[in-house]
Design a protein around this motif. Structure first.
Motif, PDB file in Angstrom:
ATOM      1  N   ARG A 198       0.828  -1.208   0.000  1.00 52.68           N
ATOM      2  CA  ARG A 198       0.000   0.000   0.000  1.00 52.68           C
ATOM      3  C   ARG A 198       0.864   1.261   0.000  1.00 52.68           C
ATOM      4  NH1 ARG A 198      -2.980  -2.875   3.955  1.00 52.68           N
ATOM      5  NH2 ARG A 198      -2.007  -1.618   5.589  1.00 52.68           N
TER       6      ARG A 198
ATOM      7  N   ASP B 260       0.879   4.018  -2.866  1.00 51.56           N
ATOM      8  CA  ASP B 260       0.508   5.415  -2.613  1.00 51.56           C
ATOM      9  C   ASP B 260       1.612   6.366  -3.033  1.00 51.56           C
ATOM     10  OD1 ASP B 260      -1.789   4.378  -1.606  1.00 51.56           O
ATOM     11  OD2 ASP B 260      -1.286   4.696   0.508  1.00 51.56           O
TER      12      ASP B 260
ATOM     13  N   HIS C  74       1.120   8.645  -6.333  1.00 49.33           N
ATOM     14  CA  HIS C  74       0.994  10.097  -6.141  1.00 49.33           C
ATOM     15  C   HIS C  74       2.089  10.841  -6.895  1.00 49.33           C
ATOM     16  CE1 HIS C  74       0.015  13.857  -4.137  1.00 49.33           C
ATOM     17  NE2 HIS C  74       1.316  14.019  -3.890  1.00 49.33           N
TER      18      HIS C  74
ATOM     19  N   GLU D  65      -3.334   9.639  -1.241  1.00 46.53           N
ATOM     20  CA  GLU D  65      -4.110   8.829  -2.180  1.00 46.53           C
ATOM     21  C   GLU D  65      -5.335   9.598  -2.676  1.00 46.53           C
ATOM     22  OE1 GLU D  65      -5.104   5.725  -4.641  1.00 46.53           O
ATOM     23  OE2 GLU D  65      -3.233   6.147  -3.561  1.00 46.53           O
TER      24      GLU D  65
ATOM     25  N   THR E 213      -4.119  11.921  -5.284  1.00 44.91           N
ATOM     26  CA  THR E 213      -3.750  11.164  -6.484  1.00 44.91           C
ATOM     27  C   THR E 213      -4.982  10.841  -7.307  1.00 44.91           C
ATOM     28  OG1 THR E 213      -1.851  10.192  -5.345  1.00 44.91           O
ATOM     29  CG2 THR E 213      -2.634   9.070  -7.315  1.00 44.91           C
TER      30      THR E 213
ATOM     31  N   GLY F 291      -6.808   1.836  -4.620  1.00 42.20           N
ATOM     32  CA  GLY F 291      -6.531   3.000  -3.797  1.00 42.20           C
ATOM     33  C   GLY F 291      -7.543   3.176  -2.679  1.00 42.20           C
TER      34      GLY F 291
END
Length: 403
Positions: free
Chosen positions: A218, A222, A226, A322, A325, A368
């Protein structure tokens, strides 16, 4: 071969001791009788063999004992031979112990049946002589006197002594057998418990490693997602810069390089599995990074901001990262990204809204959104997202931010 000898050696020694003691017991009478009777020698030998077999083959040992008893009975009935009462025959009690201690279930019950049958044989054929020989040794002379009071003979005394002498070793063997079985079962249970505990610890460690792998995945998702989204936005904005303005192009390229360096630093921190604090201004730096990519970001705050602990600071940073993003990837470029942070009460609420195309596909949870939800669940937080018309809103709640 050596293993067989070692296994049988103690039993053979016990049988040899019984044989020597038996021959020594009867040798005193040889000078008067001209030598031992054949039946006596057979009884001594059978007793020694039975004792040697009592542990390894208790069933066969019991058969040998009954053979010697039958020989004495037949000698008494058929040829009027009265076998001498030998203390060595007390070794037969070891055989009864062996039937209850080591025998199969059938042998155990055969040993139990031998107790009353053996007592009956003692009363019928050897009652007086057995009682007279054993009572003084056992210290129960009072039973002799009691026997004389009942008809002047010793059958009752012989019956009581026979039952006691035969039942006690069999019961003792049974008690030892039950205790040994209980100890074995306890050891097996302890071993199974240890195995279950080890398996549970292994499963727990495996779950921890998998959770750590998921967290690492994760974090990498992220950070990379991003940074690439910001770099892509900056690169696209550079296409619209006028050719006669190289200074603006340099600023854009410097921003791209800064975003790349930040991404590499975050990746190194993630791979090093550290949880360094992102700093009190970490959320603001995220917003500035998006602005530097050419996207309009409107930020508001309600309540008094507080310094978050390391875990909540990390979660807030990654969740907002996130959110931004997704807003960059899926939002309209001509629509501002609206970020609201609410510090009211004992929780932090972060909301990000961005415009989406009217014909865009309906929202479905992706990697996400799932990753953000998992992060928030670690601190009992929650994630909500909704689309209303051409606006998509994501809201994250982080509880217990005030200590």
């Amino acid at each position: 071969m050596n293993a067989v000898v070692r296994r049988w050696a103690p039993d053979a020694v016990a049988g040899l001791i019984v044989l020597v003691l038996g021959l020594g017991e009867t040798s005193a009478n040889w000078r008067y009788s001209g030598g031992p009777a054949t039946a006596t020698l057979v009884v001594i030998l059978a007793t020694a063999v039975a004792v040697a077999l009592s542990r390894r083959a208790p069933g066969l040992a019991l058969m040998v004992v009954w053979f010697s008893v039958l020989l004495e009975v037949l000698g008494t009935v058929l040829v009027e031979y009265q076998a001498p009462v030998m203390v060595i025959q007390a070794a037969d009690l070891a055989v009864l112990y062996g039937t209850a201690r080591w025998g199969l279930p059938l042998v155990v019950w055969m040993g139990a049946l031998s107790v009353p049958v053996g007592a009956a044989v003692v009363v019928a054929f050897l009652g007086g002589s057995v009682a007279g020989a054993v009572a003084p040794i056992a210290g129960v002379q009072w039973l002799l006197q009691l026997g004389y009071q009942f008809g002047g003979h010793l059958q009752i005394t012989a019956a009581v002594l026979g039952l006691l002498l035969l039942a006690v070793p069999w019961l003792l063997g049974l008690v030892v057998r039950v205790r040994a079985s209980a100890a074995t079962e306890a050891a097996v249970a302890a071993s199974e418990i240890a195995q279950v505990t080890a398996a549970r610890e292994q499963a727990s460690e495996l779950a921890r490693l998998r959770a750590e792998q998921a967290r690492l995945a994760r974090d990498v998702h992220d950070v990379v997602g991003h940074s690439l989204a910001v770099i892509l936005a900056q690169a696209e904005s550079a296409q619209y810069l006028p050719d006669e303005d190289p200074a603006a192009l340099k600023v854009t390229l410097a921003t791209v390089a800064d975003s790349a360096r930040t991404s590499l630093r975050d990746i190194r921190r993630v791979l090093a599995a550290t949880r360094d604090e992102v700093g009190a201004d970490g959320l603001d730096r995220l917003l500035e990074g998006v602005r530097s990519g050419g996207r309009e970001v409107l930020s508001t705050q309600a309540g008094s901001p507080v310094v978050l602990d390391a875990e909540r600071a990390e979660i807030a940073y990654r969740v907002l990262q996130e959110m931004l993003t997704n807003a960059i990837r899926h939002g309209r470029r001509d629509s501002a990204i609206v970020v609201r942070r609410d510090w009211s009460g004992d929780q932090l609420v972060i909301e990000v809204r961005n415009g989406v195309a009217g014909d865009a596909a309906s929202v479905t949870p992706g990697r996400g959104l799932t990753g953000m939800a998992e992060r928030l669940r670690a601190v009992d937080g929650r994630l909500a997202f909704v689309r209303r018309g051409e606006v998509f809103a994501t809201t994250a709640t982080i509880p217990e931010v005030r200590r």
